[in-house]
Write a protein that holds these residues in place. Sequence first.
Motif, PDB file in Angstrom:
ATOM      1  N   LEU A   8       0.860  -1.177   0.000  1.00 52.43           N
ATOM      2  CA  LEU A   8       0.000   0.000   0.000  1.00 52.43           C
ATOM      3  C   LEU A   8       0.895   1.225   0.000  1.00 52.43           C
ATOM      4  O   LEU A   8       1.767   1.371   0.864  1.00 52.43           O
ATOM      5  N   TYR A  10       1.058   5.667  -0.646  1.00 53.78           N
ATOM      6  CA  TYR A  10       0.255   6.891  -0.576  1.00 53.78           C
ATOM      7  C   TYR A  10       1.036   8.026  -1.222  1.00 53.78           C
ATOM      8  O   TYR A  10       2.258   7.963  -1.376  1.00 53.78           O
ATOM      9  N   TYR A  18       4.079   7.294  -5.521  1.00 56.15           N
ATOM     10  CA  TYR A  18       3.569   6.740  -4.270  1.00 56.15           C
ATOM     11  C   TYR A  18       4.723   6.309  -3.367  1.00 56.15           C
ATOM     12  O   TYR A  18       5.720   5.774  -3.849  1.00 56.15           O
ATOM     13  N   PHE A  89      -4.149   6.807  -2.599  1.00 54.57           N
ATOM     14  CA  PHE A  89      -3.597   5.513  -2.223  1.00 54.57           C
ATOM     15  C   PHE A  89      -3.548   4.595  -3.432  1.00 54.57           C
ATOM     16  O   PHE A  89      -4.379   4.689  -4.340  1.00 54.57           O
TER      17      PHE A  89
END
Length: 140
Positions: A8, A10, A18, A89
């Motif tokens: 994950l 962000y 990211y 995200f």
Amino acid sequence: MLANGAKLGYKKSGGSSYTDLPGLKEIPEMGIEPEKVENTCLTDKNKQYENGIGDAGEMTYKFKYDNTSANSPYRVMRKAQESGEVLSFQETLIDGTKTEYDAQVSVKRTGGGVNGVIEFNLTMSVQSDIVVADPTSASV
């Protein structure tokens, strides 16, 4: 397919790439559940339904608790919660499937006991469409 290897990341508004959040332990169910809307005419013999607007529901990611540096996911996401900032995200699965969305976050540290690990839950309040990009044949 196993969830192992999922990531994950962000980024802040206007960011170009990211930043992965290390320590991810569990990913949530992902998708939109449209509301079932009854739309029956007087001449219908049975009730008729249509799909209404969707609801992503509550999506919660589970992380290993670490608050040892300014870049620790717990600290970074807690500051995003305190500011109310909407972040972008990107969840990436091991097969290359990418899911992107914008969300406000809430952070909750879990409890613990003897030989029990402390974790934190990162809950998303989705603020955009959820966009899924299938893997390219080169990444499969």
